[in-house]
Design an enzyme around this catalytic site. Structure first.
Site, short mmCIF file in Angstrom:
data_model
loop_
_atom_site.label_atom_id
_atom_site.label_comp_id
_atom_site.label_asym_id
_atom_site.label_seq_id
_atom_site.Cartn_x
_atom_site.Cartn_y
_atom_site.Cartn_z
N GLU A 135 0.97 -4.52 -2.11
CA GLU A 135 1.56 -3.44 -1.31
C GLU A 135 0.86 -3.32 0.03
O GLU A 135 1.51 -3.09 1.06
CB GLU A 135 1.50 -2.11 -2.08
CG GLU A 135 2.43 -2.06 -3.29
CD GLU A 135 1.90 -2.83 -4.51
OE1 GLU A 135 0.70 -3.17 -4.52
OE2 GLU A 135 2.68 -3.09 -5.44
N HIS A 164 5.21 5.51 -13.19
CA HIS A 164 6.58 5.27 -12.69
C HIS A 164 7.31 6.59 -12.47
O HIS A 164 8.53 6.64 -12.54
CB HIS A 164 7.39 4.42 -13.67
CG HIS A 164 6.74 3.13 -14.04
ND1 HIS A 164 5.83 3.03 -15.05
CD2 HIS A 164 6.87 1.88 -13.52
CE1 HIS A 164 5.41 1.78 -15.15
NE2 HIS A 164 6.02 1.06 -14.23
#
Lengths: 421, 337
Positions: B60, B129
């Site tokens: 990321e 998540h």
């Protein structure tokens, strides 16, 4: 009974040594004689120069060599000799001397309270000078704070540097940035930041964008050897490798990250150039104090990048001859005379000796050039002082509220009003 | 007009921008050939080519750093971070670089990037998540944070974000991808079919950043929400019997403070609803703004309904999730004060 150790495994365990935690230490500390016993320094000519089209798999010896051109007596030899014309040598020497003169004077300006901060690049001037002179105007460098010679080689106005350092009314960065963290887009010099390492990946993205657009320009990035331990380094190398980005990734190994010697970043285990091996990139280890070697290695890597052969990792092996910054005292952690003992010498002296040897230069002309450059620096400092030094002059406070976004949102509009400006 | 769910609307926005602006490109984990784990980039590589929509390493920080460099060059990259929970390795790039580049370089360099990322809970995704990290981005000077609540807004806001010259964090409420969700988790799943906000023009249009929408007009209280919570708020208002006005903020930076102030001055009461943990959440900023600007109009204390101050717990999804019942209770409380 599987979880009870058998008599054999007890015996083995008794014969095992106790585990030891290893903490790397440099060879010499204050009071010791300087020593660079662990430095791997082959002679000029020892390290081969492969064709630029060579496959990476055929060049895995290079990270353990050292690209050198100038020997200890200042003579150029070997396959990497770029055989530069006189005007290029002179331009390089001038940029390096100007950098040194500027560093000396502005460091003193800090001691006189004219600025809050300064960092010198003493001993590392060959790097920015050679790479700046070599690369095209449309290429982009993503600098660290120790490549002032890049700007000097492109004749960036000294007055703008001084105004930035004094954070005065004419500061080109409007008082928003710490002294010496310049930005100079027109000079191929990306915006600096105090977070080391976080622009290394930007160079890869910039280079990918150039390739995406089918352009011509390439990128060059610098990172210090200490900062190779950051994830940014691994991320940039991964992306550069995966997408074959036209970028030259340089590690300036100047032996010291503030007070931590290069072993704290892993230098005792392997070379920084060898980090390239795991990414399938060519890795060059280069004498960073040799203007000609830096030029030649950059030329080699740029040629590969421009031929769509991707990135090269270059370790520029050098020595930080001064403290980290105005806030540092290196005699607290390394021998005071370590710089003089650096086996690869002073980059300015080495290029000067080389030019004298070629009959292109002499002591008188050298002294005259030094005096001329010092006068240039003095004039620029004086002009900037007339505008004002730190605290005596600053840009309009309105500037504090500009540039947060392209168009200010209500917060900065209201807060500016609240401050009464 | 075509009916689209939020995935299709976002895909359409990306398709429009790849078609109209040759400087746009998409990259992220699994977004290329496969089309993304939520299918938002489905078909874009096939239609626009490998260099316009491609896979990135699981990195990321590397994805955002690369995007910033591309943005500085002059492109408009649209990177995807697969889940907002995974954005933290890129936090330094967003905070120290994307958000500061224009300011520190006096406008020489800037990063016109739009970082898309699915966020929020209600899908039994557990701690990693489900999170809602919008407040930590809202706190960073120089970043914009946009959160749509329906397909029409999603497309228009995404196009506006991509065309914006500043870095935008574009958070997609993943519980709304396939249908509206009002927090009544025991009920059958709804789709976007038949919802007026699922009527999405095929071509280019924008919904401006910084303009809130009044989803429901009311007179007795103002409810501030965004993302999934807009739908939860409607259900909660219905359950409460309070005639509340519901404002969908659509972007929290820039924030439509005028719309908030006008509504609270009219109703005299304010309840803030978000899924992220309460302490230090964006509701704190909203609450402060309301009391600073509407103090003499307030008939009761500003209330916050939010996720509890725990990590997002897997088995306790519906105990954690601030559903309509909690909003209804807060609305009733605010009427009693």
């Amino acid at each position: 009974m599987g979880h009870y150790p058998s008599s054999t495994s007890v015996e083995i365990m008794q014969n095992r040594p106790s585990l030891r935690l290893h903490i790397p230490e440099p060879v010499a500390r204050p009071g010791d004689a300087p020593a660079f016993d662990r430095s791997l320094i082959p002679e000029p000519g020892d390290t081969r120069r492969p064709e630029t089209t060579s496959a990476e798999a055929d060049m895995r010896d290079l990270p353990f060599g050292l690209v050198r051109v100038l020997d200890d007596s200042g003579e150029a030899s070997g396959p990497w000799n770029p055989k530069l014309p006189t005007e290029t040598l002179l331009a390089g020497l001038r940029a390096m001397l100007l950098t040194r003169a500027f560093d000396e004077r502005l460091f003193r300006a800090h001691r006189q309270g004219k600025t809050s901060f300064y960092m010198k690049s003493t001993g590392e001037e060959a790097i920015g000078a050679a790479q700046s002179l070599f690369l095209d105007r449309d290429d982009m460098c993503f600098p660290t704070y120790r490549v002032l010679s890049w700007l000097m080689a492109r004749n960036y106005p000294l007055i703008d540097l001084c105004n930035q350092i004094f954070s005065n009314e004419k500061d080109p960065l409007k008082g928003r940035q710490l002294p010496i963290l310049y930005s100079a887009r027109d000079y191929g010099f990306y915006s600096l930041s105090g977070n080391v390492g976080s622009r290394f990946g930007h160079a890869v993205g910039w280079a990918m964008a150039s390739a995406f657009k089918g352009g011509q320009s390439i990128a060059l990035a610098y990172i210090g050897e200490g900062t190779t331990a950051e994830g940014d380094f691994h991320e940039a190398l991964t992306f550069a490798s995966v997408y074959r980005a036209p970028v030259i990734l340089c590690v300036t190994n100047n032996q010291w990250a503030i007070s931590s010697f290069s072993g704290i970043a892993g230098a005792d285990e392997t070379t920084f150039a060898a980090k390239a091996l795991a990414y399938g990139l060519p890795g060059l280890r280069v004498d960073g104090n040799d203007f000609l070697a830096v030029w030649a290695a950059t030329e080699w890597a740029a040629e590969r990048a421009r031929m769509n052969l991707g990135a090269t990792l270059i370790e520029l092996y050098t020595y930080r001859a001064s403290g980290h910054s105005t806030s540092d005292d290196p005699t607290k952690y390394r021998p005071a005379d370590e710089a003089e003992a650096w086996p690869l010498g002073d980059p300015v002296e080495r290029l000067k000796t080389h030019m004298i040897g070629l009959g292109l230069w002499d002591e008188d002309r050298h002294a005259a050039l030094q005096a001329e450059l010092d006068a240039e620096v003095r004039a620029a400092v004086k002009e900037a002082e007339a505008v004002g030094t730190l605290g005596k002059s600053k840009p309009s406070v309105k500037e504090m509220f500009e540039g947060v976004f392209k168009d200010p949102d209500w917060r900065v509009v209201e807060q500016r009003r609240e401050l009464g400006i | 007009m075509p009916t689209m769910n939020m995935i299709q609307a976002l895909n359409s926005a990306l398709d429009v921008m790849l078609t109209e602006d040759p400087n746009t490109l998409i990259f992220g984990e699994d977004v290329g050939y496969f089309g993304g784990v939520f299918r938002v980039t489905d078909g874009l590589q096939k239609k626009h080519g490998l260099t316009r929509c491609f896979d990135a390493p699981i990195s990321e920080g590397g994805i955002v750093a690369t995007a910033i460099g591309m943005g500085a060059f002059g492109l408009r990259p649209i990177p995807e971070i697969q889940f907002a929970d995974y954005i933290l390795p890129a936090f330094d790039q967003l905070v120290s670089e994307a958000a500061r580049l224009r300011y520190r370089s006096n406008g020489e360099f800037w990063a016109p990037i739009t970082v898309r990322s699915p966020y929020g809970g209600g899908i039994f995704g557990g701690q990693t998540h489900s999170q809602s990290p919008e407040a930590i981005f809202a706190h960073i000077t120089g970043l914009k944070t946009v959160i749509p609540s329906n397909p029409y807004d999603a497309k228009g806001l995404l196009i506006a974000s991509i065309e914006d010259d500043d870095p935008v964090i574009f958070l997609e409420p993943k519980r709304l991808y396939n249908g509206p969700f009002d927090g009544r988790h025991e009920q059958a799943l709804k789709t976007w079919a038949g919802d007026p906000m699922a009527e999405v023009p095929a071509g280019r249009y924008t919904v401006p950043l910084g303009k809130a929408a009044i989803v429901r007009e009311g007179t007795e209280a103002t409810v501030l929400a965004y993302g999934t919570m807009v739908h939860v708020a409607l259900a909660g208002i219905e359950d409460s019997g309070v005639d509340a006005e519901l404002i969908d903020l659509r972007s929290i930076v820039p924030l439509d403070v005028d719309a908030i102030v006008a509504s609270v001055k009219k109703t005299g009461r304010c309840v803030i609803l978000h899924e992220a943990s309460r302490f230090g959440g964006f509701g704190g900023e909203l609450s402060a703004l309301v009391q600073e600007r509407c103090f003499y109009h307030l008939k009761s204390a500003v209330q916050r309904v939010a996720g509890w101050d725990t990590p997002y717990p897997h088995a306790f999804e519906w105990d954690y999730f601030p559903g309509p019942a909690r909003l209804a209770a807060a609305l009733k409380r605010t009427m009693e004060d």
